[in-house]
Design a protein around this motif. Structure first.
Motif, PDB file in Angstrom:
ATOM      1  N   ALA A 105      36.077  71.065  44.057  1.00  0.00           N
ATOM      2  CA  ALA A 105      37.232  71.705  43.693  1.00  0.00           C
ATOM      3  C   ALA A 105      38.349  71.264  43.997  1.00  0.00           C
ATOM      4  CB  ALA A 105      36.975  73.291  44.239  1.00  0.00           C
ATOM      5  N   PHE A 106      39.370  71.246  43.182  1.00  0.00           N
ATOM      6  CA  PHE A 106      40.929  70.674  43.278  1.00  0.00           C
ATOM      7  C   PHE A 106      41.895  71.478  42.490  1.00  0.00           C
ATOM      8  CE2 PHE A 106      38.317  68.054  40.849  1.00  0.00           C
ATOM      9  CZ  PHE A 106      39.200  67.853  39.570  1.00  0.00           C
ATOM     10  N   LYS A 107      43.103  71.046  42.449  1.00  0.00           N
ATOM     11  CA  LYS A 107      44.028  71.772  41.959  1.00  0.00           C
ATOM     12  C   LYS A 107      45.041  70.623  41.225  1.00  0.00           C
ATOM     13  CE  LYS A 107      47.675  75.207  41.782  1.00  0.00           C
ATOM     14  NZ  LYS A 107      48.289  76.494  42.827  1.00  0.00           N
ATOM     15  N   THR A 108      45.605  70.685  40.006  1.00  0.00           N
ATOM     16  CA  THR A 108      46.553  69.899  39.462  1.00  0.00           C
ATOM     17  C   THR A 108      47.840  69.940  39.796  1.00  0.00           C
ATOM     18  OG1 THR A 108      46.967  70.995  37.464  1.00  0.00           O
ATOM     19  CG2 THR A 108      44.913  69.533  37.493  1.00  0.00           C
ATOM     20  N   THR A 109      48.482  69.110  40.179  1.00  0.00           N
ATOM     21  CA  THR A 109      49.925  69.272  40.723  1.00  0.00           C
ATOM     22  C   THR A 109      50.989  68.612  39.488  1.00  0.00           C
ATOM     23  OG1 THR A 109      49.908  67.287  41.743  1.00  0.00           O
ATOM     24  CG2 THR A 109      49.325  69.141  42.893  1.00  0.00           C
ATOM     25  N   GLY A 110      50.629  68.053  38.597  1.00  0.00           N
ATOM     26  CA  GLY A 110      51.582  67.397  37.657  1.00  0.00           C
ATOM     27  C   GLY A 110      51.055  67.371  36.045  1.00  0.00           C
ATOM     28  N   ALA A 111      51.699  66.443  35.209  1.00  0.00           N
ATOM     29  CA  ALA A 111      51.401  66.620  33.742  1.00  0.00           C
ATOM     30  C   ALA A 111      50.352  65.569  33.485  1.00  0.00           C
ATOM     31  CB  ALA A 111      52.783  66.297  33.089  1.00  0.00           C
ATOM     32  N   ASP A 112      49.976  64.765  34.361  1.00  0.00           N
ATOM     33  CA  ASP A 112      49.160  63.713  34.102  1.00  0.00           C
ATOM     34  C   ASP A 112      47.921  63.519  34.880  1.00  0.00           C
ATOM     35  OD1 ASP A 112      47.823  61.636  32.888  1.00  0.00           O
ATOM     36  OD2 ASP A 112      49.004  59.986  33.591  1.00  0.00           O
ATOM     37  N   PRO A 113      47.179  64.609  35.258  1.00  0.00           N
ATOM     38  CA  PRO A 113      46.217  64.623  36.276  1.00  0.00           C
ATOM     39  C   PRO A 113      44.777  63.764  36.090  1.00  0.00           C
ATOM     40  CG  PRO A 113      46.135  66.796  35.318  1.00  0.00           C
ATOM     41  CD  PRO A 113      47.383  65.801  34.597  1.00  0.00           C
ATOM     42  N   TYR A 114      44.702  62.905  36.870  1.00  0.00           N
ATOM     43  CA  TYR A 114      43.184  62.384  36.565  1.00  0.00           C
ATOM     44  C   TYR A 114      42.702  61.624  37.798  1.00  0.00           C
ATOM     45  CZ  TYR A 114      46.256  57.764  36.571  1.00  0.00           C
ATOM     46  OH  TYR A 114      47.064  56.862  37.022  1.00  0.00           O
ATOM     47  N   ILE A 115      41.347  61.247  37.824  1.00  0.00           N
ATOM     48  CA  ILE A 115      40.790  60.466  38.863  1.00  0.00           C
ATOM     49  C   ILE A 115      40.040  59.513  38.250  1.00  0.00           C
ATOM     50  CG2 ILE A 115      38.502  62.045  38.805  1.00  0.00           C
ATOM     51  CD1 ILE A 115      38.306  61.633  41.552  1.00  0.00           C
ATOM     52  N   ILE A 116      40.095  58.164  39.173  1.00  0.00           N
ATOM     53  CA  ILE A 116      39.296  56.976  38.356  1.00  0.00           C
ATOM     54  C   ILE A 116      38.357  56.750  39.210  1.00  0.00           C
ATOM     55  CG2 ILE A 116      39.520  54.378  38.131  1.00  0.00           C
ATOM     56  CD1 ILE A 116      42.502  55.077  37.529  1.00  0.00           C
ATOM     57  N   ILE A 117      37.017  56.490  38.879  1.00  0.00           N
ATOM     58  CA  ILE A 117      35.865  56.334  39.750  1.00  0.00           C
ATOM     59  C   ILE A 117      35.223  54.922  39.309  1.00  0.00           C
ATOM     60  CG2 ILE A 117      33.517  56.764  40.138  1.00  0.00           C
ATOM     61  CD1 ILE A 117      34.199  59.562  39.117  1.00  0.00           C
ATOM     62  N   ASP A 118      35.333  53.923  40.362  1.00  0.00           N
ATOM     63  CA  ASP A 118      35.068  52.491  40.061  1.00  0.00           C
ATOM     64  C   ASP A 118      33.747  51.955  40.557  1.00  0.00           C
ATOM     65  OD1 ASP A 118      35.709  52.431  42.551  1.00  0.00           O
ATOM     66  OD2 ASP A 118      37.387  51.282  42.270  1.00  0.00           O
ATOM     67  N   LYS A 119      33.120  50.871  40.158  1.00  0.00           N
ATOM     68  CA  LYS A 119      32.030  50.378  40.637  1.00  0.00           C
ATOM     69  C   LYS A 119      30.834  50.821  40.482  1.00  0.00           C
ATOM     70  CE  LYS A 119      34.234  47.616  44.338  1.00  0.00           C
ATOM     71  NZ  LYS A 119      34.252  47.264  45.717  1.00  0.00           N
ATOM     72  N   ILE A 120      30.902  51.370  39.020  1.00  0.00           N
ATOM     73  CA  ILE A 120      29.693  52.526  38.516  1.00  0.00           C
ATOM     74  C   ILE A 120      28.501  51.712  38.043  1.00  0.00           C
ATOM     75  CG2 ILE A 120      28.859  54.112  36.900  1.00  0.00           C
ATOM     76  CD1 ILE A 120      31.796  54.943  36.693  1.00  0.00           C
ATOM     77  N   LEU A 121      28.478  50.722  37.285  1.00  0.00           N
ATOM     78  CA  LEU A 121      27.448  49.906  36.974  1.00  0.00           C
ATOM     79  C   LEU A 121      27.739  48.376  37.309  1.00  0.00           C
ATOM     80  CD1 LEU A 121      26.519  51.149  33.324  1.00  0.00           C
ATOM     81  CD2 LEU A 121      25.400  52.105  35.227  1.00  0.00           C
ATOM     82  N   PRO A 122      26.719  47.809  37.909  1.00  0.00           N
ATOM     83  CA  PRO A 122      26.640  46.377  38.319  1.00  0.00           C
ATOM     84  C   PRO A 122      26.612  45.621  36.936  1.00  0.00           C
ATOM     85  CG  PRO A 122      24.543  47.269  38.800  1.00  0.00           C
ATOM     86  CD  PRO A 122      25.299  48.353  38.326  1.00  0.00           C
ATOM     87  N   PRO A 123      27.486  44.563  37.110  1.00  0.00           N
ATOM     88  CA  PRO A 123      27.490  43.544  35.920  1.00  0.00           C
ATOM     89  C   PRO A 123      26.204  42.955  35.743  1.00  0.00           C
ATOM     90  CG  PRO A 123      28.829  42.348  37.700  1.00  0.00           C
ATOM     91  CD  PRO A 123      28.384  43.993  38.097  1.00  0.00           C
ATOM     92  N   LYS A 124      25.635  42.811  34.400  1.00  0.00           N
ATOM     93  CA  LYS A 124      24.318  42.239  33.978  1.00  0.00           C
ATOM     94  C   LYS A 124      24.794  41.740  32.688  1.00  0.00           C
ATOM     95  CE  LYS A 124      20.912  44.886  34.724  1.00  0.00           C
ATOM     96  NZ  LYS A 124      20.172  46.038  34.644  1.00  0.00           N
TER      97      LYS A 124
END
Length: 577
Positions: free
Chosen positions: A159-178
């Protein structure tokens, strides 16, 4: 026995070119069948998660494609999802187009600050196998998030709260290169090659037929025919690789390609024709150069109904007939506007708030001497001057019209951008100065900025809305800007959306001296240019991009001053507000 073949130069050249064209036609046909009609090139990947939020604003998931060279996030590589009911968990399943493997995800949570959001773990189905991104891993990405408060991890959600007009989260290194081999159905590939051979053979026969009079046909004629044939294929080639994607020739939304549907087979050619007409290769490039030649060589506007080219490189946005001073308010309309402003003034007076209406003049009524064929001696009255005079004679409301002051100084300063409809830094300062003259009558101790506080410098113009309407890039031009000679004392406190409208922005700035009066401004695009001056004059400045006065914001901010700013071309809004 020796067999002598007497093959002419024409037949040999045509045969070689026909054979060389087979792979080209095969690729073109397979691309059309697979990408244009809608056969998926690869099996899709799926993303599943659950989310709950207070706001119903559209959310979005972005993804990259590093194996295709797409390492940044863009609208072209995103999928939208909605939450049908507030404060209720919504399961979300998104199917991604599987061209290559994505390595990063960006989840956007709308455009409204203060929105409470809860997110479950994320599951990615890759080739039929589920891969789960646990909550702990999602939480580790929050230091790199934007406009989000630190999260609270619970048993099944975060759970979290937005603080501005462009709230986002980035999740990296999901699928290994193949390495992945692009999937093309064998049936389509086989028929594409067979069709390509047939087309190439017809091409060979056509060239022979057109050049059957061998004695009179020169070799360069043959090359001319072949060149013309391949030139006709350039629009398809440009469409395939989006050759002119960086050229901006039009502001309207272009037709989009619709997926192929057998149930609507007879409608598809019409839809595809609209898509092709708007997106074929080199179209934007051709439109840009056509517009540029009209503008530069012949001084003509590609859209004369909306854009008028004046003298000395001036451009005018011509939409409202009143800009040529040929329409007026009726007496009934003047009375309605007077009553509306007085009613608003009474509302604010009851709350101890001073109220002012500021009008930003249209460029054509300041620099009409550059408008072709305009004779100001024949048009002495227009809506703004008519309304200004009526209110001076019949009301005591604070109505600020800086037109005369700007006309008196237009030969000394350039007050508007030549290729844009807005006033520039100097023109907006005239509006600020006239507004402060009215405010100082109620707040005599409030110190206003002066021209001596700024230096006039020439800078590159980064935006020009009129020239962009006709597809002409004039951002290389320079214009006058005001640079402060003092150290600015105001800072941005917040910036966010207050409604679902993409333009409904609220900007909050605060001065280091909090004892100065508080001001709330309801503005349009002209009001953006007032921000640097007003923010340095008041203790707290709140700017709301909207057409109307929002009383809920007034109650929340409790300002000392409220300003309603609008441009001259939108005066009719005073009949409604």
């Amino acid at each position: 026995m020796i067999l002598h073949l007497n093959i002419s130069r024409k037949i040999l050249t045509t045969a070689i070119l026909s054979l060389l064209s087979v792979p080209f036609f095969a690729y073109l046909l397979s691309y059309t069948l697979i990408n244009q009609i809608g056969v998926p090139p690869l099996p899709p990947q799926k993303i599943r998660f659950s989310v709950v939020a207070e706001s119903l604003k559209k959310k979005q998931v972005f993804f990259d494609e590093p194996e295709a060279g797409i390492n940044d996030f863009s609208e072209s590589y995103s999928l939208a999802f909605r939450i049908p009911k507030p404060n209720k968990f919504t399961p979300v399943q998104l199917t991604l187009p599987r061209y290559t493997r994505f390595n990063r995800l960006r989840i956007d949570f709308g455009e409204i600050a203060g929105n409470k959001v809860a997110l479950s773990a994320i599951t990615i189905n890759d080739n039929g196998k589920d891969q789960k991104i646990p909550l702990q891993r999602i939480a580790k990405n929050f230091p790199k998030a934007n406009d989000l408060m630190p999260p609270e991890t619970r048993s099944q959600l975060i759970a979290f709260k937005t603080t501005g007009a462009d709230p986002y989260i980035i999740i990296d290194k999901i699928l290994p290169p193949k390495p992945i081999v692009h999937y093309y159905p064998e049936t389509i590939r086989m028929w594409s090659w067979l069709a390509a051979c047939a087309v190439s053979f017809l091409f060979f026969l056509t060239i022979l037929f057109l050049t059957r009079n061998e004695k009179k046909v020169a070799f360069h004629h043959l090359l001319l025919i072949i060149s013309a044939f391949f030139t006709l294929l350039l629009p398809l080639w440009g469409l395939r690789y989006n050759i002119d994607k960086d050229w901006k020739a039009e502001k309207r939304k272009l037709a989009e390609k619709k997926p192929f549907d057998l149930q609507r087979l007879f409608e598809y050619p019409e839809h595809y024709q609209k898509y092709f007409n708007d997106n074929f290769g080199y179209r934007k490039l051709l439109i840009y150069h056509y517009n540029y030649v009209l503008y530069k060589q012949f001084n003509q506007s590609p859209i004369p109904r909306n854009v008028v080219l004046g003298d000395d490189d001036w451009m005018f946005y011509y939409q409202d007939p009143d800009l040529l001073r040929i329409q007026y308010f009726t007496n009934e309309q003047l009375q309605v506007i007077k009553n509306n402003i007085e009613k608003r003034s009474a509302y604010f007076n009851e709350r101890g708030i001073k109220f002012y209406v500021l009008i930003a003049p249209e460029k054509i009524n300041i620099y009409n001497n550059f408008f072709p064929g305009f004779n100001p001696s024949q048009h002495t009255v227009h809506k703004l001057s008519q309304l200004d005079q009526y209110l001076r004679e019949n009301s005591k409301v604070n109505f600020i019209n800086p037109t005369q002051e700007m006309i008196a100084s237009k030969d000394k300063y350039i007050l508007y951008y030549k290729q844009d409809s807005h006033w520039n830094d100097i023109g907006s300062f005239f509006g600020y100065r006239e507004l402060m003259k009215a405010i100082n009558k109620d707040f005599p101790n409030l110190k206003a900025l002066s021209f001596d506080d700024f230096s006039i410098v020439e800078k590159k113009i980064e935006k020009a809305n009129i020239s962009s309407m006709i597809g002409i890039d004039t951002t290389w031009k320079t214009g006058p800007f005001l640079e402060p000679r003092f150290k600015p004392q105001s800072t941005v406190i917040n910036k966010y959306k207050h409604t679902e409208d993409e333009y409904s922005e609220i900007l909050v700035r605060e001065h280091s001296n909090k004892s100065l009066p508080r001001i709330l401004i309801f503005r349009d695009s002209f009001g953006e240019f007032l921000v640097p001056y007003i923010s340095e004059t008041f203790g707290r400045s709140v700017y709301v991009f909207t057409n109307y006065i929002d009383e809920s914001i007034v109650e929340r901010e409790n300002p000392d001053i409220v300003v309603y700013e609008l441009s001259e071309g939108r005066l009719n809004l005073l009949l409604k507000y």
